[in-house]
Design an enzyme around this catalytic site. Sequence first.
Site, PDB file in Angstrom:
ATOM      1  N   ALA A  30       0.839  -1.204   0.000  1.00 51.25           N
ATOM      2  CA  ALA A  30       0.000   0.000   0.000  1.00 51.25           C
ATOM      3  C   ALA A  30       0.877   1.258   0.000  1.00 51.25           C
ATOM      4  CB  ALA A  30      -0.929  -0.009   1.210  1.00 51.25           C
ATOM      5  N   HIS A  67      -6.806  -3.030   4.936  1.00 50.18           N
ATOM      6  CA  HIS A  67      -7.653  -4.000   5.638  1.00 50.18           C
ATOM      7  C   HIS A  67      -9.085  -3.479   5.759  1.00 50.18           C
ATOM      8  CE1 HIS A  67      -4.105  -6.330   6.049  1.00 50.18           C
ATOM      9  NE2 HIS A  67      -3.550  -5.603   6.997  1.00 50.18           N
TER      10      HIS A  67
END
Length: 195
Positions: A30, A67
Amino acid sequence: MRREHGRWIRTKTDLLRSYVIAVPGEMTSAFLALQLFLGKFDYVVVPFDKIFDAIKSGRADAGLIIHEGQLTYAQAGFEKIVDLGEWWKRETGLPLPLGGNVVRKDIPPAVRHDLSEIIRESIDYGLAHRNDAVRHSLTYARNIGSKLTDKFIGMYVNEFTRDYGETGREAIRKFLGEAGDKGFINVPINLEFVE
């Protein structure tokens, strides 16, 4: 900045570059995606489940969420500035590769293949027993409920998880290749995929 109707307009990219961004780690895919999007920017590293807190406390101006935060940011009072997956798909036509299973190259090929098959069988089992997998996962779901847990699992456990295929392999090559070309990865990239 871009010029519109004779005036300079700040873009989302310009805005983000002016912020301190809470990120879940420098060694995450990310973070690498955000580097590819923004280039250089100011950031503070915090645990992924403390990103919202870092923004609320003023420690950061924005956050790179991963997440379940991808599904809960709105109910936590935040708004999306950019979806890096959508940006990457628009730019490359490929999915954004986040995470992955790796194995050392010095492990014999037959053992690597067996490990890959064991992982694939585990994924197959989970996909075939989706409801049981969701129920089991609720223990780890950080209070997001079964509906969001099911959606979250679907984001990360799917056919690409089972087998990247050529599209997934190309996405990984492109992602790491661009990161290397732009100096965000400073080691040689020599990918091999376990068959």
